[in-house]
Design an enzyme around this catalytic site. Structure first.
Site, PDB file in Angstrom:
ATOM      1  N   ASN A 269       0.846  -1.175   0.000  1.00 37.15           N
ATOM      2  CA  ASN A 269       0.000   0.000   0.000  1.00 37.15           C
ATOM      3  C   ASN A 269       0.888   1.234   0.000  1.00 37.15           C
ATOM      4  O   ASN A 269       1.701   1.412   0.910  1.00 37.15           O
ATOM      5  CB  ASN A 269      -0.908  -0.017   1.233  1.00 37.15           C
ATOM      6  CG  ASN A 269      -1.866   1.150   1.286  1.00 37.15           C
ATOM      7  OD1 ASN A 269      -1.446   2.306   1.341  1.00 37.15           O
ATOM      8  ND2 ASN A 269      -3.143   0.855   1.281  1.00 37.15           N
ATOM      9  N   ALA A 270       0.755   2.084  -1.001  1.00 37.78           N
ATOM     10  CA  ALA A 270       1.671   3.220  -1.136  1.00 37.78           C
ATOM     11  C   ALA A 270       1.590   4.159   0.065  1.00 37.78           C
ATOM     12  O   ALA A 270       2.609   4.722   0.484  1.00 37.78           O
ATOM     13  CB  ALA A 270       1.379   3.979  -2.424  1.00 37.78           C
ATOM     14  N   ASP A 295       1.584   9.173  -8.493  1.00 33.82           N
ATOM     15  CA  ASP A 295       0.531   9.170  -9.514  1.00 33.82           C
ATOM     16  C   ASP A 295      -0.627   8.289  -9.043  1.00 33.82           C
ATOM     17  O   ASP A 295      -0.892   7.221  -9.603  1.00 33.82           O
ATOM     18  CB  ASP A 295       1.097   8.661 -10.840  1.00 33.82           C
ATOM     19  CG  ASP A 295       0.064   8.714 -11.964  1.00 33.82           C
ATOM     20  OD1 ASP A 295      -0.842   9.564 -11.899  1.00 33.82           O
ATOM     21  OD2 ASP A 295       0.162   7.890 -12.902  1.00 33.82           O
ATOM     22  N   CYS A 335      -5.655  13.113 -11.118  1.00 33.59           N
ATOM     23  CA  CYS A 335      -6.483  12.789 -12.280  1.00 33.59           C
ATOM     24  C   CYS A 335      -7.973  12.989 -12.027  1.00 33.59           C
ATOM     25  O   CYS A 335      -8.800  12.458 -12.771  1.00 33.59           O
ATOM     26  CB  CYS A 335      -6.214  11.353 -12.740  1.00 33.59           C
ATOM     27  SG  CYS A 335      -6.641  10.101 -11.501  1.00 33.59           S
TER      28      CYS A 335
END
Length: 394
Positions: A269-270, A295, A335
């Site tokens: 998990n980032a 990102d 995004c």
């Protein structure tokens, strides 16, 4: 012709093409979901033709300022215009978004080209109802060896449409190799994110990689490794790619082998990864990276969760800054069209104040030109990114 009358303060009078249920004064005739309706003002003046769906918050999406049917001639004309525009501005590209919804006058329709295979999404009721005719026109204009429908987007729920993935023409495409901006990818069009790859980021991979030479690079939320691959090819000293999806990390490994580069691909998990590493540096540990790329997927799909999303963006920015030393590079992207450019910049600025860190802008990033932006429809401009250098002793 059925239609609707809009309230005087509706956004359509400022040029916007979306009409929300709260902006409709009256519906006349008996329009059904997916029908073309006339849009009129309270004085019965014609404002354009729109596709209708009472099950959506956006009950009508204008696609023409004239009286217009969604017939074969219409699709031939609009699809040809979209394809010719891409051929003019991006000749000889084999990875392209050929049709980008409202930006090409086809609300809810997305067509992506992967070499000689097309992937289609019909995210509005009107386009889904006419998908066979649309595919027939695409076959006439493009002569693809296959057309795949990927109607698996969360946006379908808002339109009351079912999720489905199926082959509309040709044989089922097996994973195959494509090249974008010099990077080789093995794509699985049935299972990959979005329609297979993040086509909107292809130019940004190379833009960010300009700053990677000789650096130890960390690519968080890496998906199939576009940034990691570009940085490794650009001469990074080392590259680590992190994603919570085991399938994505396996894709990174396969793509690294295709491009003959070394990438340390990690399933994690980032958020947790960044938290641990920021704490380790705070406790006196050695800094491991000179460049960090963030990102993430969209943190919000509606305005209700916007505050939570902004806390998430600030959190990852703050942790990344604490992991980088003077001269380090942070390249970060958003995004979601709900998070505007200034709001996203505020999250970076707030994190820099808390870090504390002084940032110098190196580059700004956006979506590729095959994802064109309409001035009157700001929702078509959703991708924004910034690359900064952390300055020493400021």
């Amino acid at each position: 012709m059925s239609g609707l009358i809009v309230a005087p303060r509706a956004r359509v009078f400022q040029g916007h093409d979306w009409i929300y249920g709260s902006e409709v004064r009256k519906v006349f005739g008996d329009p059904k979901p997916g029908d073309v309706v006339a849009v009129k003002d309270f004085r019965d003046r014609f404002l354009g033709s729109a596709i209708y769906n009472p099950h959506s918050q956006i009950v009508a999406r204008r696609f023409s300022r004239r009286k217009q049917k969604l017939d074969r001639d219409f699709f031939v004309r609009r699809l040809r215009q979209a394809i010719e525009m891409r051929r003019q501005i991006m000749p000889e590209e084999e990875l392209l978004r050929l049709v980008w919804s409202e930006s090409d006058g086809l609300p809810g329709l997305i067509v992506d080209q992967y070499a000689d295979v097309l992937v289609v999404q019909a995210l509005t009721c009107a386009m889904e109802m006419r998908i066979e005719e649309i595919v027939d026109v695409l076959r006439e204009l493009m002569s693809p060896r296959g057309v795949l429908l990927r109607n698996d987007s969360p946006m379908l729920a808002a339109e009351g449409l079912p999720v489905r993935t199926e082959i509309l023409f040709g044989e089922e495409p097996q994973p195959f190799e494509v090249t974008g901006r010099g990077i080789r990818f093995l794509v699985d069009l049935k299972l990959g994110q979005k329609t297979g790859l993040y086509l909107d980021q292809l130019d940004n991979y190379a833009d960010a990689a300009r700053f990677a030479r000789g650096k130890r690079v960390l690519d968080c939320f890496c998906n199939q490794g576009g940034f990691a691959l570009a940085c490794a090819r650009a001469g990074a000293a080392s590259v680590t790619a992190v994603d919570v999806s085991g399938e994505a990390i396996e894709s990174v490994k396969r793509n690294a082998a295709l491009n003959r580069v070394a990438i340390d691909a990690v399933v994690d998990n980032a958020f947790d990864f960044l938290k641990r590493e920021a704490q380790r540096v705070k406790d006196g540990g050695e800094r491991q990276w000179d460049m960090i790329i963030l990102d993430p997927p969209s943190f919000t799909r509606n305005k209700k969760s916007l505050n939570d999303a902004m806390r998430g963006y600030k959190e990852i920015h703050l942790r990344a800054m604490k992991m980088l030393g003077p001269g380090g590079v942070l390249s970060t992207y958003c995004c979601s069209h709900h998070v505007g450019r200034e709001l996203f910049l505020n999250s970076i600025r707030d994190a820099a104040v808390d870090a504390p860190a002084t940032l110098r802008l190196l580059a700004t990033h956006g979506q590729r030109p095959d994802h064109p932006v309409l001035l009157h429809l700001p929702e078509t401009e959703y991708l924004k990114g910034f690359t900064y250098e952390l300055l020493a002793g400021r």
